[in-house]
Write a protein that holds these residues in place. Structure first.
Motif, mmCIF file in Angstrom:
data_model
loop_
_atom_site.group_PDB
_atom_site.id
_atom_site.type_symbol
_atom_site.label_atom_id
_atom_site.label_comp_id
_atom_site.label_asym_id
_atom_site.label_seq_id
_atom_site.Cartn_x
_atom_site.Cartn_y
_atom_site.Cartn_z
ATOM 1 N N GLU A 185 60.941 -11.453 50.994
ATOM 2 C CA GLU A 185 60.468 -10.193 50.426
ATOM 3 C C GLU A 185 60.713 -10.197 48.919
ATOM 4 O O GLU A 185 61.842 -10.396 48.467
ATOM 5 C CB GLU A 185 61.214 -9.031 51.080
ATOM 6 C CG GLU A 185 60.836 -7.665 50.534
ATOM 7 C CD GLU A 185 61.759 -6.568 51.062
ATOM 8 O OE1 GLU A 185 61.290 -5.724 51.818
ATOM 9 O OE2 GLU A 185 62.962 -6.602 50.717
ATOM 10 N N TYR A 244 57.753 -7.186 43.302
ATOM 11 C CA TYR A 244 56.991 -7.621 42.120
ATOM 12 C C TYR A 244 56.766 -6.468 41.129
ATOM 13 O O TYR A 244 56.490 -6.696 39.947
ATOM 14 C CB TYR A 244 55.645 -8.224 42.528
ATOM 15 C CG TYR A 244 54.663 -7.271 43.166
ATOM 16 C CD1 TYR A 244 53.830 -6.470 42.408
ATOM 17 C CD2 TYR A 244 54.554 -7.194 44.552
ATOM 18 C CE1 TYR A 244 52.921 -5.606 42.990
ATOM 19 C CE2 TYR A 244 53.648 -6.331 45.151
ATOM 20 C CZ TYR A 244 52.838 -5.538 44.365
ATOM 21 O OH TYR A 244 51.941 -4.680 44.964
ATOM 22 N N ARG A 245 56.924 -5.240 41.583
ATOM 23 C CA ARG A 245 56.688 -4.097 40.691
ATOM 24 C C ARG A 245 57.767 -3.996 39.622
ATOM 25 O O ARG A 245 57.495 -3.664 38.463
ATOM 26 C CB ARG A 245 56.629 -2.808 41.517
ATOM 27 C CG ARG A 245 56.305 -1.572 40.680
ATOM 28 C CD ARG A 245 56.017 -0.389 41.586
ATOM 29 N NE ARG A 245 54.788 -0.617 42.345
ATOM 30 C CZ ARG A 245 54.366 0.180 43.334
ATOM 31 N NH1 ARG A 245 55.079 1.228 43.670
ATOM 32 N NH2 ARG A 245 53.245 -0.088 43.964
ATOM 33 N N LEU A 270 51.734 -11.801 40.250
ATOM 34 C CA LEU A 270 51.291 -11.750 41.645
ATOM 35 C C LEU A 270 50.014 -12.548 41.880
ATOM 36 O O LEU A 270 49.902 -13.276 42.866
ATOM 37 C CB LEU A 270 51.086 -10.293 42.069
ATOM 38 C CG LEU A 270 50.713 -10.069 43.535
ATOM 39 C CD1 LEU A 270 51.782 -10.632 44.454
ATOM 40 C CD2 LEU A 270 50.502 -8.577 43.806
ATOM 41 N N LYS A 292 49.616 -15.747 44.422
ATOM 42 C CA LYS A 292 48.645 -15.737 45.521
ATOM 43 C C LYS A 292 47.778 -16.996 45.487
ATOM 44 O O LYS A 292 47.476 -17.586 46.533
ATOM 45 C CB LYS A 292 47.758 -14.499 45.439
ATOM 46 C CG LYS A 292 48.450 -13.211 45.855
ATOM 47 C CD LYS A 292 47.496 -12.034 45.758
ATOM 48 C CE LYS A 292 48.145 -10.741 46.231
ATOM 49 N NZ LYS A 292 47.229 -9.585 46.138
ATOM 50 N N SER A 305 50.857 -14.627 53.990
ATOM 51 C CA SER A 305 51.504 -13.673 53.088
ATOM 52 C C SER A 305 50.751 -12.354 53.143
ATOM 53 O O SER A 305 49.585 -12.303 53.539
ATOM 54 C CB SER A 305 51.527 -14.219 51.656
ATOM 55 O OG SER A 305 50.203 -14.467 51.207
ATOM 56 N N GLU A 309 50.888 -8.015 51.327
ATOM 57 C CA GLU A 309 51.391 -7.179 50.243
ATOM 58 C C GLU A 309 51.510 -5.728 50.702
ATOM 59 O O GLU A 309 50.669 -5.233 51.452
ATOM 60 C CB GLU A 309 50.416 -7.273 49.065
ATOM 61 C CG GLU A 309 50.764 -6.440 47.862
ATOM 62 C CD GLU A 309 49.690 -6.534 46.790
ATOM 63 O OE1 GLU A 309 49.829 -5.845 45.764
ATOM 64 O OE2 GLU A 309 48.696 -7.266 46.996
ATOM 65 N N ASP A 310 52.573 -5.071 50.272
ATOM 66 C CA ASP A 310 52.736 -3.631 50.486
ATOM 67 C C ASP A 310 52.534 -2.958 49.130
ATOM 68 O O ASP A 310 53.472 -2.796 48.346
ATOM 69 C CB ASP A 310 54.120 -3.334 51.056
ATOM 70 C CG ASP A 310 54.328 -1.842 51.323
ATOM 71 O OD1 ASP A 310 53.328 -1.098 51.261
ATOM 72 O OD2 ASP A 310 55.473 -1.430 51.581
ATOM 73 N N LYS A 311 51.307 -2.573 48.846
ATOM 74 C CA LYS A 311 50.970 -2.037 47.529
ATOM 75 C C LYS A 311 51.690 -0.731 47.236
ATOM 76 O O LYS A 311 52.029 -0.437 46.087
ATOM 77 C CB LYS A 311 49.457 -1.833 47.425
ATOM 78 C CG LYS A 311 48.668 -3.129 47.455
ATOM 79 C CD LYS A 311 47.183 -2.860 47.290
ATOM 80 C CE LYS A 311 46.395 -4.179 47.297
ATOM 81 N NZ LYS A 311 44.942 -3.952 47.141
ATOM 82 N N TYR A 354 55.966 -4.455 47.078
ATOM 83 C CA TYR A 354 56.642 -5.637 47.611
ATOM 84 C C TYR A 354 55.622 -6.633 48.153
ATOM 85 O O TYR A 354 54.589 -6.242 48.707
ATOM 86 C CB TYR A 354 57.619 -5.260 48.726
ATOM 87 C CG TYR A 354 58.929 -4.690 48.221
ATOM 88 C CD1 TYR A 354 60.041 -5.507 48.049
ATOM 89 C CD2 TYR A 354 59.043 -3.344 47.897
ATOM 90 C CE1 TYR A 354 61.246 -4.999 47.578
ATOM 91 C CE2 TYR A 354 60.246 -2.819 47.426
ATOM 92 C CZ TYR A 354 61.338 -3.652 47.267
ATOM 93 O OH TYR A 354 62.526 -3.146 46.797
ATOM 94 N N PHE A 355 55.949 -7.905 47.970
ATOM 95 C CA PHE A 355 55.096 -8.997 48.446
ATOM 96 C C PHE A 355 55.903 -9.827 49.448
ATOM 97 O O PHE A 355 57.092 -10.069 49.242
ATOM 98 C CB PHE A 355 54.658 -9.876 47.269
ATOM 99 C CG PHE A 355 53.626 -10.913 47.629
ATOM 100 C CD1 PHE A 355 52.330 -10.544 47.941
ATOM 101 C CD2 PHE A 355 53.962 -12.261 47.652
ATOM 102 C CE1 PHE A 355 51.388 -11.493 48.274
ATOM 103 C CE2 PHE A 355 53.023 -13.211 47.983
ATOM 104 C CZ PHE A 355 51.730 -12.828 48.294
ATOM 105 N N TYR A 356 55.258 -10.239 50.530
ATOM 106 C CA TYR A 356 55.954 -10.949 51.607
ATOM 107 C C TYR A 356 55.319 -12.319 51.831
ATOM 108 O O TYR A 356 54.090 -12.442 51.922
ATOM 109 C CB TYR A 356 55.896 -10.145 52.907
ATOM 110 C CG TYR A 356 56.591 -8.803 52.824
ATOM 111 C CD1 TYR A 356 57.922 -8.662 53.209
ATOM 112 C CD2 TYR A 356 55.915 -7.675 52.354
ATOM 113 C CE1 TYR A 356 58.566 -7.432 53.130
ATOM 114 C CE2 TYR A 356 56.548 -6.443 52.272
ATOM 115 C CZ TYR A 356 57.871 -6.336 52.662
ATOM 116 O OH TYR A 356 58.504 -5.123 52.577
#
Length: 575
Positions: A58, A61-62, A69, A73, A93, A95-97, A101-103
């Motif tokens: 996890e 990235y914000r 990002l 990717k 992968s 993303e939770d915008k 968070y990026f997974y």
């Protein structure tokens, strides 16, 4: 009420934990435990519905201004297509915008990393050179694949070399990797573990030979485990190497290995050997031949797994088919009984209502008809009694049938479990092995070549002089089996849940005093879509039909899987 900073932190942590679980749940992952936390984010062990284990990284990235990002990717799109036996497989992968968070989801290596292995071994003594050479060659084969695809790892260190449960390594954690446009390009950022970085890194010029330097230090540390007892000394030795002073290596190891490590730690990257040159070293020939193929432990496990699956198939498949057929028959009976019970109850209710109305009319008219209407009332009462008897008889008859039906479901549930579990468990084990083996496709020859010269032997049957081989054609079959079998476990588990819920439904009276029930049954007779009906009983019946259809597909997949295995290994029972 004042809220302390610590309380606020705990509330934020709980909120983040809940949000994380929801995001992962949307992608069908369940958190098992947290594995650790690094500079770039947290790492978790998760499982999917098929009970396969994965690692999820996890990344916030914000709040990380240095995290690009879009670039990550693009790199992941390339890296996840690098299927290799000694590289950690990337599963995907997302993303939770909303939370920023990026997974990244990757293969799980159950035995931890090489650094932990080194810490444990330090208490026992040195590693055997044979073991070091095996790991060395495996890492080199992984790097060879990366470099051929214009990918730099840029963070080779013991913590990024993982050990599988089968004993071989997987090179992973490409958080610092860089995809180059051509072999002549340079990356221009200082990254990687401090004690494994090469001289050119400090000049912002990172190339393929920088990975060789890092690997040289890794092998040095495998040979010199005691160097980690004094971190200051380790830093001094590394600092001296940057100015050309080569580190000493224990005489426990061969001159060939000592010389190669020092070549890899040359300050001028032009003087370092490439991966191809390392693998061509004569003293590594045996290790290369051994590791440039499917690991022995996987070969042996595959043979055992195929045999176990074949035995389970021969012993239980017919019973599995029978229980699925009984599933269909009993579902038909359930629907039929429910229909008749509902219809009987409604018929009795209608007759009873008609009788009641007739009796009431007779009683009202009695004063004016001088008793003639009493006859009408008497007839009405008789009709009402008959209607009640009809409904009661329907209820009693179908209650008896209902109890019998429940026993049928209980028997199916037991037979189904007894027949399906051995096949399902053996197929699940086989599927996981096949997924591992297909990662080694680079080491498996084309089936058009001469087996005697190019095929890698996977095992020997009990029949003398009969040797089996894996070819690319077989790997294609393995891939199909693994993909097809992936959904088998979910279907069987879902069917088990349906059976349990139906047994609960069977304990409730089927009689529903609502004419809409009959109308719906007429409109949706033998439907397999639970969403098209509202009645709990009808929903259960529709779920039974849907599950039966899925189980028929399961039977088909199991049968096809065995046929493909038999095609590749006609003597599977003798393996």
């Amino acid at each position: 009420m004042n809220i302390s900073a610590q309380d606020t932190q705990l509330m934020n942590y709980d909120h983040r934990s809940t949000a994380r679980e929801e995001v992962l749940k949307q992608h069908e992952y369940t958190i098992i435990k947290e594995l650790g936390q690094g500079n770039s984010g947290r790492v978790f062990l998760v499982k999917n519905p098929d009970e396969d284990s994965f690692v999820v990284k996890e990344i916030n990235y914000r709040d990380n201004k240095n995290f690009n990002l879009d670039a990550v990717k693009k790199e992941i799109d390339i890296l996840k297509n690098l299927h290799h036996g000694y590289i950690v497989g990337y599963e995907g992968s997302f993303e939770d915008k909303e939370s920023g968070y990026f997974y990244i989801v990757s293969e799980y290596c159950a035995e931890g990393d090489l650094f932990k292995k080194m810490q444990t071994q330090k208490k026992k003594g040195f590693f055997e050179e044979k073991q070091i050479l095996d790991w060395f060659v495996q890492i080199c084969l992984a790097l060879q694949c990366l470099h051929e695809n214009n990918v730099l790892h840029r963070d080779i260190k013991p913590q990024n070399v993982f050990l599988t449960e089968d004993g071989y390594i997987n090179l992973g954690d490409f958080g610092c990797s860089k995809v180059l446009k051509s072999a002549d390009d340079y990356a221009t950022s200082i990254v990687g573990a401090e004690l494994y970085t090469s001289p050119e890194i400090y000049q912002n010029r990172h190339n393929y030979k920088s990975d060789i330097w890092s690997l040289g230090w890794l092998i040095h540390d495998l040979c010199m485990l005691d160097v980690w007892s004094d971190i200051i000394e380790r830093r001094c030795v590394h600092a001296n190497s940057l100015s050309g002073t080569k580190p000493e290596i224990s005489n426990t190891y061969s001159n060939n290995l000592q010389t190669l490590i020092k070549e890899m730690l040359s300050c001028d990257h032009h003087d370092r050997p490439s991966v191809d040159e390392i693998l061509a070293k004569p003293f590594l020939k045996d290790a290369v031949n051994k590791n440039k193929g499917i690991p022995d432990v996987l070969q042996q496990s595959l043979m055992k797994s195929i045999r176990t699956f074949d035995e389970a198939y021969n012993k239980h498949f017919k019973n599995f088919e029978t229980s699925v057929k009984e599933w269909e028959t009993t579902t038909d009976s359930l629907e039929s009984i429910h229909y008749k019970a509902t219809a009987g109850s409604l018929t009795g209710a209608v007759i009873g209502a008609a009788g009641g109305i007739t009796a009431l009319v007779g009683a009202i008219l009695s004063p004016f008809t001088f008793g003639i209407s009493l006859i009408v009332a008497g007839v009405g009462i008789g009709v009402g009694v008959a209607g009640g008897a009809t409904g009661a008889a329907s209820n009693i008859t179908n209650s008896v049938k209902q109890k019998s039906l429940r026993k049928s479901f209980e028997k199916i549930q037991q037979d189904y479990k007894t027949a399906s579990e051995p096949i399902l468990n053996s197929l699940k084990t086989l599927r996981k092995l096949l997924r591992k083996i297909t990662k080694f496709n680079d080491f498996v020859p084309n089936s058009n070549f001469d087996h005697a010269q190019t095929a890698w032997r996977i095992g020997r049957t009990t029949v003398a002089c009969i040797t089996e081989f894996i070819t690319l054609g077989m790997l294609a079959s393995f891939g199909r089996i693994a993909v097809q079998a992936a959904g088998v476990g979910r279907a069987v588990a879902a069917a088990s849940g349906v059976l349990s819920s139906v047994l609960v439904i069977a304990d409730v009276a089927f009689i529903v005093k609502d004419s809409r029930e009959i109308h719906q049954m007429n409109q949706q007779w033998r439907t397999d879509d639970p969403e098209n009906v509202t009645s709990p009983v009808l929903k259960a019946i529709a779920q039974m039909r849907k599950a039966h259809k899925e189980l028929c597909n399961v039977l088909k997949v199991i049968k096809e899987s065995r046929e493909e295995l038999k095609k590749n290994w006609p003597n599977v029972a003798e393996i």
